[in-house]
Design a protein around this motif. Structure first.
Motif, short mmCIF file in Angstrom:
data_model
loop_
_atom_site.label_atom_id
_atom_site.label_comp_id
_atom_site.label_asym_id
_atom_site.label_seq_id
_atom_site.Cartn_x
_atom_site.Cartn_y
_atom_site.Cartn_z
N ARG A 38 0.84 -1.22 0.00
CA ARG A 38 0.00 0.00 0.00
C ARG A 38 0.86 1.24 0.00
O ARG A 38 0.57 2.22 -0.70
N ALA A 39 1.93 1.21 0.80
CA ALA A 39 2.80 2.39 0.89
C ALA A 39 3.50 2.66 -0.44
O ALA A 39 3.90 3.79 -0.70
N LEU A 40 3.63 1.63 -1.28
CA LEU A 40 4.35 1.82 -2.55
C LEU A 40 3.42 2.20 -3.69
O LEU A 40 3.88 2.46 -4.81
N THR A 41 2.11 2.25 -3.43
CA THR A 41 1.17 2.53 -4.53
C THR A 41 1.45 3.87 -5.24
O THR A 41 1.25 3.94 -6.47
N PRO A 42 1.92 4.92 -4.57
CA PRO A 42 2.18 6.15 -5.33
C PRO A 42 3.27 5.99 -6.39
O PRO A 42 3.37 6.80 -7.30
N LEU A 43 4.08 4.92 -6.26
CA LEU A 43 5.17 4.73 -7.22
C LEU A 43 4.77 3.83 -8.39
O LEU A 43 5.50 3.71 -9.37
N VAL A 44 3.65 3.14 -8.22
CA VAL A 44 3.26 2.13 -9.22
C VAL A 44 1.83 2.39 -9.67
O VAL A 44 0.89 2.10 -8.94
N PRO A 45 1.66 2.95 -10.86
CA PRO A 45 0.31 3.30 -11.32
C PRO A 45 -0.63 2.09 -11.35
O PRO A 45 -1.81 2.22 -11.01
N ASP A 46 -0.12 0.93 -11.74
CA ASP A 46 -0.96 -0.26 -11.84
C ASP A 46 -0.91 -1.05 -10.53
O ASP A 46 -0.05 -1.91 -10.32
N ILE A 47 -1.87 -0.73 -9.65
CA ILE A 47 -1.84 -1.30 -8.30
C ILE A 47 -1.99 -2.83 -8.32
O ILE A 47 -1.47 -3.53 -7.44
N ALA A 48 -2.68 -3.33 -9.34
CA ALA A 48 -2.87 -4.79 -9.43
C ALA A 48 -1.52 -5.52 -9.45
O ALA A 48 -1.38 -6.62 -8.93
#
Ligand code: AMP
Ligand code: MG
Length: 534
Positions: free
Chosen positions: A331-341
């Motif tokens: 969750r904390a890394l979601t701002p770095l990875v557009p494709d959360i899946a």
């Protein structure tokens, strides 16, 4: 530059964490929020009379350090009394989920990193002093550590390394000459205790919580800088950071965490406080607090008194909790990875790696490595219940089983007396009793299966003895070493250090350290139960 046999105060430090990330420079150690920064530069607070109590020769040799005299400049540096010119000490800012709840900013409240030194292998190793005094992250606490918890961290870090478990290391244990007040039982009875400082060593001490902090505070530049720093230095094989690389990195963190937890499960280690601020981004066992070793096999056991009502971090919960913690990191890394899946999919690497690694380790422990049979899964699964019902000492059980393996492997032998002998040696429930029926039945199944192995009994035994340690840091042994050290006798500490360096070797002169837990230790605080007070 690798250095050979230098004194600790003569070593040249590098400061990549401080130089490559944004931090505050402030002499103010008043507890506070530190928005916008990854760390605070802060100097250790000097102690009264530092003295070297213990020193890890192996780690020191690897780092190119020679053992310092009991007192002097090197020990002053290991206690934080001497900050040399090349050191840029700092406390890292991180947050974390504690017992399932987001706790906000935590940070290094009593650990101060001095910087990094280069080992003979060319890699850099961060040196961190735990108990070095207040930092902006100390909240209401004093920034210090007591001798008992420092002995536990020192001994266990090195013992885990010798067992082959991924872990942070410990270089030195220094007594401070100061007293530290702790309410050990959390019962309103604070007492002064001797203080100590451990110099811990790891490539980095960055935790899941460092990333969580940045995302929670919406400091996305810091989040990215921190991720890039970690990838550049510790996952260089992944190449230039990008959205794809962040996912690959997260997958690797999942795999490493799985391997670490599989190791814990195979040796009976219970971490005790698997909060996300106690999870290393390198998949190392970190922050030895109220940890413990399974003696009677009990999946629900935890040594941590703070966790007695929920058993969140009990032995058998650890694989699930590690996954939960990885979900928080994802969750904390979601701002770095557009494709959360993609981050979600990465969690599959945790499940797959954990299952495969644990299976393989259990097979090695049982000597079932040359063939696979359809009944194996059930055999492995049912073992846990049999061990639990018979209150088997986990370490003794597997070690004794290794010794029996050649006899069991040779068919046409009446093995029932061997089973009873094994139970008598390893169980905490005296024979004869019907309770052991499940264990007996399991041992019969196991023996049938063992006989299908194509290797020789001798080869099987060799493999098992290399997978099943004879010596682990039994809870009561650590406690005995602590009590002796508190009264000035370091002999027990030193003996444990020596023996635990070779946990798979017989060392018959130390058989007493591989014995069943004595009855007096069953409920004794420090042996059976531990609080977070440290
Ligand atoms: P732990 O549960 O030991 O991992 O610690 C949780 C948080 O409390 C971390 O931020 C620690 O740095 C902080 N902490 C624990 N003990 C102390 C202490 N004696 N002084 C300052 N901070 C502490
Ligand atoms: Mg911690």
């Amino acid at each position: 530059m690798p250095q050979s046999d230098a004194q600790f105060d003569q070593v040249l430090f590098q400061n990549s964490f401080v130089e490559e990330l944004s931090g505050e420079i402030s002499a103010d150690t008043k507890p506070r929020q530190v928005p916008g920064y990854c760390y605070s530069q802060v100097k250790p607070t000097p102690v009264c009379e530092p003295r070297l109590l213990a020193w890890s020769e192996e780690l020191a040799a690897f780092l190119g350090l020679s053992r310092p005299p009991e007192q002097g400049p090197a020990v002053d540096a290991l206690a934080g009394n001497l900050v040399t010119d090349s050191m840029k000490p700092f406390a890292a800012r991180y947050g974390g989920h504690q017992f399932g709840n987001w706790a906000g900013q935590l940070g290094d409240g009593r650990a101060i990193s001095l910087g990094e030194i280069t080992a003979g292998d060319g890699a850099t190793w961060e040196i961190q002093l735990k108990g070095a005094g207040p930092t902006p992250y100390s909240r209401r606490a004093d920034g210090r550590a007591v001798l008992r918890s420092s002995v536990r961290e020192f001994l266990c870090s090195e013992a885990m390394h010798a067992l082959g478990v991924p872990t942070t290391r410990a270089l030195s244990l220094v007594s401070t000459g100061d007293l530290v007040v702790r309410d050990m039982f959390y019962n309103g009875n604070p007492q002064p205790e001797p203080g100590a400082i451990v110099a811990r060593v790891a490539p980095t001490f960055v935790r899941f919580g460092n990333f969580q902090m940045m995302t929670a505070a919406n400091e996305l530049d810091n989040l990215r800088a921190l991720a890039d720093y970690i990838i550049r230095h510790f996952y260089p094989e992944l190449g230039q950071p990008s959205a794809t690389v962040y996912v690959q990195w997260f997958e690797e963190v999942c795999r490493r965490t799985a391997v670490m937890v599989a190791h814990w499960m195979s040796v009976g280690f219970v971490h005790g406080v698997m909060n996300t601020d106690n999870m290393s981004i390198l998949g190392l066992t970190i922050d030895y607090g109220p940890y413990g070793w399974l003696e009677p096999y009990d999946p629900t056991w935890t040594p941590n008194t703070t966790d007695f009502s929920h058993h969140r971090y009990a032995f058998a919960q650890q694989p699930q909790v590690a996954l939960w913690n990885l979900v928080q990191l994802g969750r904390a890394l979601t701002p770095l990875v557009p494709d959360i899946a993609k981050l979600n999919q990465a969690l599959e690497h945790y499940r797959a790696t954990f299952t495969a690694t644990q299976q393989e380790m259990m097979r090695r422990k049982l000597g079932l490595t040359s063939v696979t049979q359809p009944e194996d899964d059930a055999l492995l699964e049912d073992m846990h219940q049999a061990l639990t019902t018979s209150e088997m000492d986990m370490t003794l059980f597997f070690r004794q089983l290794s010794h029996l393996a050649p006899a069991l492997h040779a068919s046409a032998l009446d093995e029932e007396p061997l089973f009873r002998e094994l139970i008598e040696k390893a169980s905490y429930i005296p024979e004869p009793t019907a309770i052991h029926e499940a264990m007996m039945a399991w041992l019969r199944r196991y023996t049938q299966r063992l006989r299908q192995e194509t290797a020789s009994g001798e080869t099987i035994q060799k493999g098992m003895l290399a997978a099943n340690p004879k010596y682990v840091l039994r809870n009561y042994l650590a406690q005995e070493a602590i009590e002796a050290a508190e009264s000035g006798d370091l002999s027990k500490l030193k003996r444990l250090m020596e023996v635990l360096k070779n946990p798979f070797a017989e060392q018959p002169e130390h058989n007493d350290l591989a014995a069943k837990r004595p009855e007096w230790a069953r409920f004794k605080p420090g042996s059976a139960t531990l609080s977070c007070s440290s």
